[in-house]
Design an enzyme around this catalytic site. Structure first.
Site, PDB file in Angstrom:
ATOM      1  CB  SER A  14      -0.988  -0.004   1.174  1.00 42.74           C
ATOM      2  OG  SER A  14      -0.329  -0.265   2.372  1.00 42.74           O
ATOM      3  CG  HIS A  35       8.297  -9.875  -3.071  1.00 48.67           C
ATOM      4  ND1 HIS A  35       8.515 -10.732  -2.026  1.00 48.67           N
ATOM      5  CD2 HIS A  35       7.011  -9.478  -2.962  1.00 48.67           C
ATOM      6  CE1 HIS A  35       7.401 -10.835  -1.315  1.00 48.67           C
ATOM      7  NE2 HIS A  35       6.480 -10.084  -1.860  1.00 48.67           N
ATOM      8  CB  THR A 140       2.198   9.583   5.224  1.00 52.73           C
ATOM      9  OG1 THR A 140       3.082   8.582   5.768  1.00 52.73           O
ATOM     10  CG2 THR A 140       2.887  10.928   5.277  1.00 52.73           C
ATOM     11  CB  ALA A 142      -0.906   3.882   1.976  1.00 56.48           C
ATOM     12  CE  LYS A 194       3.644   4.917  12.921  1.00 56.35           C
ATOM     13  NZ  LYS A 194       2.600   4.160  12.221  1.00 56.35           N
ATOM     14  CB  SER A 257      -3.645   3.241  12.614  1.00 61.09           C
ATOM     15  OG  SER A 257      -2.682   2.427  13.274  1.00 61.09           O
TER      16      SER A 257
HETATM   17  N1  LIG Z   1       0.501   1.911   4.683  1.00 59.12           N
HETATM   18  C1  LIG Z   1       0.780   3.083   5.257  1.00 59.12           C
HETATM   19  O1  LIG Z   1      -0.132   3.921   5.420  1.00 59.12           O
HETATM   20  C2  LIG Z   1       2.176   3.403   5.682  1.00 59.12           C
HETATM   21  C3  LIG Z   1       3.150   2.436   5.793  1.00 59.12           C
HETATM   22  N2  LIG Z   1       4.409   2.765   6.213  1.00 59.12           N
HETATM   23  C4  LIG Z   1       5.458   1.767   6.349  1.00 59.12           C
HETATM   24  O2  LIG Z   1       5.790   1.229   5.076  1.00 59.12           O
HETATM   25  C5  LIG Z   1       6.291  -0.105   5.230  1.00 59.12           C
HETATM   26  C6  LIG Z   1       5.560  -1.002   4.249  1.00 59.12           C
HETATM   27  O3  LIG Z   1       4.215  -1.026   4.671  1.00 59.12           O
HETATM   28  P1  LIG Z   1       2.962  -1.159   3.707  1.00 59.12           P
HETATM   29  O4  LIG Z   1       3.271  -0.879   2.299  1.00 59.12           O
HETATM   30  O5  LIG Z   1       1.898  -0.378   4.343  1.00 59.12           O
HETATM   31  O6  LIG Z   1       2.667  -2.711   3.913  1.00 59.12           O
HETATM   32  P2  LIG Z   1       1.693  -3.651   3.089  1.00 59.12           P
HETATM   33  O7  LIG Z   1       1.345  -4.772   3.997  1.00 59.12           O
HETATM   34  O8  LIG Z   1       0.619  -2.842   2.466  1.00 59.12           O
HETATM   35  O9  LIG Z   1       2.630  -4.168   1.903  1.00 59.12           O
HETATM   36  C7  LIG Z   1       3.869  -4.750   2.165  1.00 59.12           C
HETATM   37  C8  LIG Z   1       4.508  -5.025   0.835  1.00 59.12           C
HETATM   38  O10 LIG Z   1       5.818  -5.535   1.046  1.00 59.12           O
HETATM   39  C9  LIG Z   1       5.954  -6.686   0.220  1.00 59.12           C
HETATM   40  N3  LIG Z   1       6.976  -7.573   0.711  1.00 59.12           N
HETATM   41  C10 LIG Z   1       6.905  -8.446   1.733  1.00 59.12           C
HETATM   42  N4  LIG Z   1       8.077  -9.099   1.851  1.00 59.12           N
HETATM   43  C11 LIG Z   1       8.887  -8.626   0.866  1.00 59.12           C
HETATM   44  C12 LIG Z   1      10.211  -8.920   0.462  1.00 59.12           C
HETATM   45  N5  LIG Z   1      10.958  -9.824   1.101  1.00 59.12           N
HETATM   46  N6  LIG Z   1      10.710  -8.261  -0.604  1.00 59.12           N
HETATM   47  C13 LIG Z   1       9.983  -7.358  -1.251  1.00 59.12           C
HETATM   48  N7  LIG Z   1       8.726  -7.026  -0.919  1.00 59.12           N
HETATM   49  C14 LIG Z   1       8.190  -7.660   0.139  1.00 59.12           C
HETATM   50  C15 LIG Z   1       4.578  -7.301   0.221  1.00 59.12           C
HETATM   51  O11 LIG Z   1       4.437  -8.210  -0.841  1.00 59.12           O
HETATM   52  P3  LIG Z   1       3.301  -9.351  -0.764  1.00 59.12           P
HETATM   53  O12 LIG Z   1       1.997  -8.614  -0.869  1.00 59.12           O
HETATM   54  O13 LIG Z   1       3.634 -10.198  -1.929  1.00 59.12           O
HETATM   55  O14 LIG Z   1       3.488 -10.017   0.557  1.00 59.12           O
HETATM   56  C16 LIG Z   1       3.725  -6.070   0.035  1.00 59.12           C
HETATM   57  O15 LIG Z   1       3.705  -5.685  -1.319  1.00 59.12           O
HETATM   58  C17 LIG Z   1       6.060  -0.477   6.701  1.00 59.12           C
HETATM   59  O16 LIG Z   1       7.266  -0.332   7.420  1.00 59.12           O
HETATM   60  C18 LIG Z   1       5.038   0.557   7.180  1.00 59.12           C
HETATM   61  O17 LIG Z   1       5.134   0.845   8.560  1.00 59.12           O
HETATM   62  C19 LIG Z   1       4.742   4.050   6.506  1.00 59.12           C
HETATM   63  C20 LIG Z   1       3.811   5.048   6.390  1.00 59.12           C
HETATM   64  C21 LIG Z   1       2.463   4.799   5.981  1.00 59.12           C
HETATM   65  O1  LIG Z   2       2.570   4.724   9.523  1.00 59.23           O
HETATM   66  C1  LIG Z   2       1.437   4.898   9.184  1.00 59.23           C
HETATM   67  C2  LIG Z   2       0.864   6.225   8.956  1.00 59.23           C
HETATM   68  O2  LIG Z   2       1.817   7.225   9.103  1.00 59.23           O
HETATM   69  C3  LIG Z   2       0.536   3.743   8.965  1.00 59.23           C
HETATM   70  O3  LIG Z   2       0.151   3.266  10.199  1.00 59.23           O
HETATM   71  P1  LIG Z   2      -0.226   1.739  10.389  1.00 59.23           P
HETATM   72  O4  LIG Z   2       1.001   0.941   9.983  1.00 59.23           O
HETATM   73  O5  LIG Z   2      -0.601   1.619  11.810  1.00 59.23           O
HETATM   74  O6  LIG Z   2      -1.360   1.460   9.456  1.00 59.23           O
END
Ligand SMILES: NC(=O)C1=CN([C@@H]2O[C@H](COP(=O)(O)OP(=O)(O)OC[C@H]3O[C@@H](n4cnc5c(N)ncnc54)[C@H](OP(=O)(O)O)[C@@H]3O)[C@@H](O)[C@H]2O)C=CC1
Ligand SMILES: O=C(CO)COP(=O)(O)O
Length: 334
Positions: A14, A35, A140, A142, A194, A257
């Site tokens: 996301s 991936h 932020t 997503a 957080k 969240s």
């Molecule tokens: N979503 C949000 O609002 C926010 C997220 N973040 C941070 O961003 C980071 C990612 O979170 P988010 O995108 O939300 O998580 P999601 O669960 O939405 O997606 C995680 C992604 O990472 C992929 N993934 C898992 N393992 C691997 C790997 N070994 N190599 C490459 N890709 C991999 C997953 O693939 P698959 O689906 O195939 O498992 C999936 O596409 C986290 O640390 C989160 O805290 C920060 C701010 C906001």
């Molecule tokens: O980091 C985030 C917003 O800034 C997303 O929060 P969550 O991982 O709890 O969904």
């Protein structure tokens, strides 16, 4: 794939997709790698990420890539947006493909699984000190970012030019505002702590406690973040910024969240596994609680809320008992 992209985003979940869309909306040719080749083929065909951000069309400047070597070769700047427990694995995978002039940034929030190291230490350990490093962090969600709703974020780097360049690629003057911050440690730490407190806020609300309890948790959670940050050498100004206070308030108060929803589910009596499956995306705070708690214990930093959440998640303590133990602590000066 041409070699003219400005930035490559690694991680098509996301947030990686959302950041790639923001970068591309500014007219920057942006490569998005994930991936799972089948998932990337679907994104390329549908021109949207229906699994994570349904109904939001990709800008033309967003290019999909399933080959990691090509994705790294395409851009000088790399933005890693994968969960923290695979952050080191992804760095090890990209290492052989990096360009001499590569610069590495991440938006991953958390500490390294098991060791509790800051991600800057993981990056330096795996890649050495040649490549400039940067981190993006702040309140932020997503989905809101992808929808183009007003959002602000902090950028910090080991190299001020890199911070400025990333900030320039993201800042758009309409919906996304970026702030640079010289405190590389503080900006990384806020996102990890957080996540833990957001689970606590969810637990509290799940138990039916009210707004007073939630706000006390946020406020004392910030105190814990400040104490840990000071012990690690962070700048206290950062604690009131986007990556700390901003993200803490966001994730503790809104059901977008996943960490808060995880706490809500536990507070309502569900088990850890059931709650994670129900959420279906990464819940960073589950692992982060262990890492933050162990780090605080190693550094001798008092973090009673974190300690209680750790006991709920890892030692089978009931959320109600944890709340009572927090309330039963001796009164003290603020
Ligand atoms: N979503 C949000 O609002 C926010 C997220 N973040 C941070 O961003 C980071 C990612 O979170 P988010 O995108 O939300 O998580 P999601 O669960 O939405 O997606 C995680 C992604 O990472 C992929 N993934 C898992 N393992 C691997 C790997 N070994 N190599 C490459 N890709 C991999 C997953 O693939 P698959 O689906 O195939 O498992 C999936 O596409 C986290 O640390 C989160 O805290 C920060 C701010 C906001
Ligand atoms: O980091 C985030 C917003 O800034 C997303 O929060 P969550 O991982 O709890 O969904």
């Amino acid at each position: 794939m041409t070699n003219a992209a400005l930035i490559t985003v690694l991680g098509a979940g996301s947030y990686g997709t959302s950041l790639a869309m923001s970068l591309a909306r500014n007219g920057n040719k942006t490569v998005l790698w994930g991936h799972n080749p089948q998932h990337i083929a679907e994104l390329a065909k549908e021109r949207s990420n229906e699994a994570y951000l349904p109904g939001i069309a990709f800008p033309d400047a967003l290019v999909l890539e399933a080959d990691l070597q090509q994705a790294i070769a395409a851009s000088r700047d790399i933005l890693i947006v994968v969960p923290s427990h695979v952050f080191g694995d992804v760095l090890a995978q990209i290492k052989p493909f990096l360009r001499e002039d590569s610069r590495i940034s991440w938006a991953t929030k958390g500490l390294e699984a098991e060791t509790g190291r800051l991600l800057q230490d993981v990056a330096t350990d795996i890649l050495g000190t040649h490549y400039p490093l940067a981190v993006l962090s702040g309140p932020t969600f997503a989905k809101e970012l992808a929808a183009g709703l007003p959002t602000a974020i902090s950028v910090s780097s080991t190299d001020p030019q890199f911070a400025d360049d990333i900030s320039h690629l993201l800042h758009c003057g309409r919906s996304l505002r970026t702030y640079t911050n010289n405190d590389f440690i503080g900006v990384q730490l806020g996102g990890a702590v957080k996540n833990v407190i957001a689970i606590g806020a969810g637990l509290s609300d799940g138990l039916g406690f009210g707004a007073n309890a939630r706000t006390a948790l946020i406020t004392r959670g910030l105190t814990e973040l400040c104490r840990l940050g000071e012990a690690l050498g962070a700048d206290k100004n950062t604690f009131m910024g986007m990556s700390c206070l901003g993200d803490l308030v966001l994730t503790c108060t809104d059901n977008q969240s996943r960490n808060r929803r995880f706490g809500l589910a536990l507070g309502a009596g569900k088990g850890v596994d059931e709650a994670q499956v129900e959420i279906g995306q990464v819940v960073e705070g589950y692992r982060n609680t262990k890492e933050v708690y162990l780090l605080s214990a190693r550094l001798g930093v008092e973090m009673p809320i974190t300690e209680q959440i750790y006991q709920v998640l890892y030692e089978n303590k009931s959320a109600k008992e944890a709340a009572l133990d927090l309330l039963a602590r001796d009164k003290k000066g603020e």
